[in-house]
Design an enzyme around this catalytic site. Structure first.
Site, PDB file in Angstrom:
ATOM      1  N   ASN A 184       0.855  -1.184   0.000  1.00  0.00           N
ATOM      2  CA  ASN A 184       0.000   0.000   0.000  1.00  0.00           C
ATOM      3  C   ASN A 184       0.888   1.230   0.000  1.00  0.00           C
ATOM      4  O   ASN A 184       1.413   1.638   1.042  1.00  0.00           O
ATOM      5  CB  ASN A 184      -0.916  -0.016   1.226  1.00  0.00           C
ATOM      6  CG  ASN A 184      -1.927  -1.136   1.166  1.00  0.00           C
ATOM      7  OD1 ASN A 184      -2.916  -1.056   0.435  1.00  0.00           O
ATOM      8  ND2 ASN A 184      -1.676  -2.203   1.926  1.00  0.00           N
ATOM      9  N   GLU A 185       1.077   1.804  -1.168  1.00  0.00           N
ATOM     10  CA  GLU A 185       1.979   2.926  -1.347  1.00  0.00           C
ATOM     11  C   GLU A 185       1.306   4.226  -0.896  1.00  0.00           C
ATOM     12  O   GLU A 185       0.099   4.268  -0.635  1.00  0.00           O
ATOM     13  CB  GLU A 185       2.397   3.025  -2.819  1.00  0.00           C
ATOM     14  CG  GLU A 185       3.161   1.817  -3.343  1.00  0.00           C
ATOM     15  CD  GLU A 185       4.603   1.752  -2.851  1.00  0.00           C
ATOM     16  OE1 GLU A 185       4.949   2.481  -1.905  1.00  0.00           O
ATOM     17  OE2 GLU A 185       5.393   0.967  -3.417  1.00  0.00           O
TER      18      GLU A 185
END
Length: 661
Positions: A184-185
């Site tokens: 999850n950037e």
């Protein structure tokens, strides 16, 4: 122990949650008042890994006693390797069973074949599943080998399987330098679920070493979402090494923001950060403990650290600090102890001034009472350990040149061959040259031609992740040796004083190395017993729990422990330098060697001798600068910091910390 003592105690500052007993929670509350989520600091990465493994094992056993499944969310990467190693050990030595474990992995690259050595399927089986009795049907890992139009349905099904299993009991996480959890950037929503995402460039750079270049790293991945992670009953995020210190500070002490997905864990009712001392180094309670509670100022290094911090905060040199500066910034205790800013400033200024020396081997016929090194013997036997065949000139090339120029008997010992860091293209160039030159000399040789054909065919057929042929590895090792010898010659080191230890742990042919062995230590011991050095220089990358530098240092330290009763050891001093990416903090530095502009240029030329690491080097990390640029920028920055503190203005400085066995 009162709080001020506890804050300075190594055994208590770097310990597990038992540091703060339940019956006295106010101490922890005070020390962690700047932290928005619970963080527990361990001195060593191995201690942190063992503690997390024990917690997982306890949960598995608890669920077994209740005849229930234990649902684990698992992570990949270098951080959890120690945890999985401990869990395997608990299974084999203490009978910990995984038959009731159901696992869901966080993520997988896309596209990615499960059989690939880069896949997280491969990682999990190699490091955990193949060594324990987990049931195959209970293992769930996102599929990287499905078609793009199948991904949406797969992700929905993955979420449904987690719910059907009763939800995740304990989710293990690492953290990327972008602040990502799973994949999850930055920008991820707090309610996001399993989906396909595009990887941040920094994340791909960090993975590039394993893929032999960023161009081989997939651009996408399938990952559990932040919402999926937040639904776990318990979350443990682990971080190891100083390269995680900055992002840990932001995640623990900063605000909750989608730009740093790990910060969402501040809102989880049962989330904890488990970190080692290096990853904790930027937290306020570690970096500036005087802002948290009263300190025990008997530690001179702590005093120096506080004064340097105050100089940087006020933008003043040491001798211009005033009583008001100390009082306004929470350091009034120091004025009470030392009587005045003037007295304290003079003391710290003199302490820092005494670290600077142009004689890293000691100055002959001089008073050495305030110098970092001894005056005698005037000509010392010096061993410079270099993990790879270029770390010596990159990290301490100016000092190496100075030691040779000042007449010391300098030996350089390259601990590993460095062959993995030679690209196939660069090796192919040498193969072609040798073949052409051989034909020019004697119109060819059947044996040489057969070897040439074999290597060329191997390089042509070789796919990403394949291990080099032994002959190719030998060739790449030879390239690194020739470059190292050339750099040593240029630096004034005699050829007979250049040693190649070729420690066996490195020779796997892959980026991932074997554990250190007795054979590695024995090679180092035999070498040291042969030279009997007065001085030893070694790469002190203490915060690198899995890298080659740390393993090489461990081999040296174990060898020194074994040799501690040798007569020559009683007169041997050990100095630690840092690698190409970081320098010692100024409060830690015990010897600072000024480098003149001419010496800095000579150091640059010595680094240039390592041509294979200049043209398309394999392991540049996340820094676009070449190694010589990193080294010069670091050396300039250290000199500038001394200058800002009021010392003499130097072109560059290389720094060292003394190690006491």
């Amino acid at each position: 122990m009162d709080l001020s003592k506890k804050l300075q105690s190594t055994d208590s500052l770097f310990a597990d949650e038992n540091l703060f007993p339940a019956e006295n929670p106010t101490e922890r509350e005070l020390l962690t008042k700047y932290e928005n989520t619970p963080a527990y600091i361990y001195k060593e990465a191995t201690d942190a890994s063992a503690a997390v493994a024990q917690e997982i094992a306890s949960l598995i056993r608890e669920k077994q006693s209740q005849n229930k499944k234990c649902v684990l969310g698992l992570a990949t990467g270098s951080t959890p390797l120690g945890v999985y190693k401990e869990l395997v050990k608990l299974h084999k030595e203490e009978g910990l069973s995984f038959e009731n474990v159901v696992s869901f992995n966080l993520d997988e690259y896309f596209p990615m074949d499960p059989s690939s050595s880069h896949s997280y399927h491969h990682f999990m089986h190699k490091n955990l599943f193949d060594h324990v009795d987990v049931l195959p049907e209970n293992i769930h890992i996102p599929a990287g080998n499905i078609s793009l139009d199948q991904v949406h349905d797969f992700c929905l099904d993955y979420e449904e399987k987690i719910k059907s299993a009763g939800g995740i009991d304990l989710q293990l996480l690492g953290i990327g330098r972008t602040g990502h959890i799973g994949f999850n950037e930055p920008g991820a929503r707090s309610n996001s679920h399993t989906r396909i995402i595009v990887l941040d460039t920094l994340t791909r750079r960090d993975a590039s070493n394993s893929f032999n270049g960023i161009h081989n790293v997939p651009q996408r991945a399938i990952t559990m979402g932040v919402g999926t992670i937040m639904s776990a009953k318990k979350v443990i995020l682990m971080a190891l090494g100083e390269n995680k210190a900055n992002i840990i500070k932001k995640a623990v002490e900063g605000n909750v923001t989608p730009l740093l997905p790990a910060s969402f864990l501040q809102n989880h009712p049962n989330a904890r950060f488990i970190i080692d001392s290096a990853a904790a180094s930027d937290l306020i309670r570690v970096k500036t403990p005087w802002l948290v509670a009263s300190c025990d100022w008997d530690d001179e290094r702590l005093v120096r650290k506080a004064v340097v911090w105050l100089c940087q905060k006020t933008d003043k040199p040491i001798l211009k600090l005033t009583d008001k500066d100390y009082n306004d910034n929470g350091l009034s205790d120091l004025i009470v102890i030392f009587g005045s800013a003037y007295s304290l400033n003079i003391k710290v200024f003199n302490d820092l001034q005494s670290t600077i020396t142009g004689w890293p081997g000691g100055k002959p016929n001089a008073d050495d009472s305030r110098r970092p090194e001894r005056a005698e013997p005037a000509q010392k036997r010096v061993v410079v350990f270099s993990p790879h065949p270029d770390d010596d000139v990159i990290s301490m090339g100016g000092t190496l040149i100075r030691l040779a120029d000042q007449g010391h008997d300098v030996h350089v010992a390259y601990q590993v061959s460095g062959n993995v860091a030679v690209s196939d293209e660069y090796a192919n160039r040498f193969i072609s040259f040798h073949n052409s030159f051989s034909n020019y000399i004697d119109e060819g040789n059947e044996k040489q031609k057969a070897m040439y054909d074999k290597l060329v065919a191997h390089l042509k057929e070789k796919e990403d992740g394949d291990i080099d042929l032994p002959e190719l590895r030998k060739l790449k090792s030879l390239i690194r040796r020739m470059e190292a010898k050339a750099a040593c010659r240029y630096s004034g080191i005699r050829s007979k004083n250049v040693h190649f230890l070729d420690l066996p742990f490195y020779e796997t042919g892959k980026a991932q190395k074997a554990p250190i062995s007795e054979k590695d230590v024995r090679i180092v011991m035999d070498f040291l017993n042969e030279i009997k050095p007065h001085q030893i220089f070694a790469a002190g990358d203490l915060s690198d729990p899995h890298g080659t530098h740390r393993v090489c240092l461990d081999a040296i330290l174990i060898a020194l422990e074994q040799l501690k009763d040798e007569d020559w050891m009683q007169e041997s001093w050990i100095w630690l330098y840092r690698g190409a990416w970081a320098e010692w903090d100024i409060d830690q530095i015990e010897m600072a060697v000024p480098i003149s502009p001419q010496e800095l240029l000579k150091k640059r030329e010595a680094i240039f001798r390592h041509q294979s690491q200049k043209e398309g080097a394999m392991f540049m990390g996340n820094d676009d600068r070449e190694f010589w640029q990193r080294a010069e920028d670091r050396n300039h920055a250290t000199a500038e910091l001394y200058n800002q503190l009021g010392m003499a203005e130097y072109e560059a400085i290389e720094a060292f910390v003394r190690y006491y066995p």
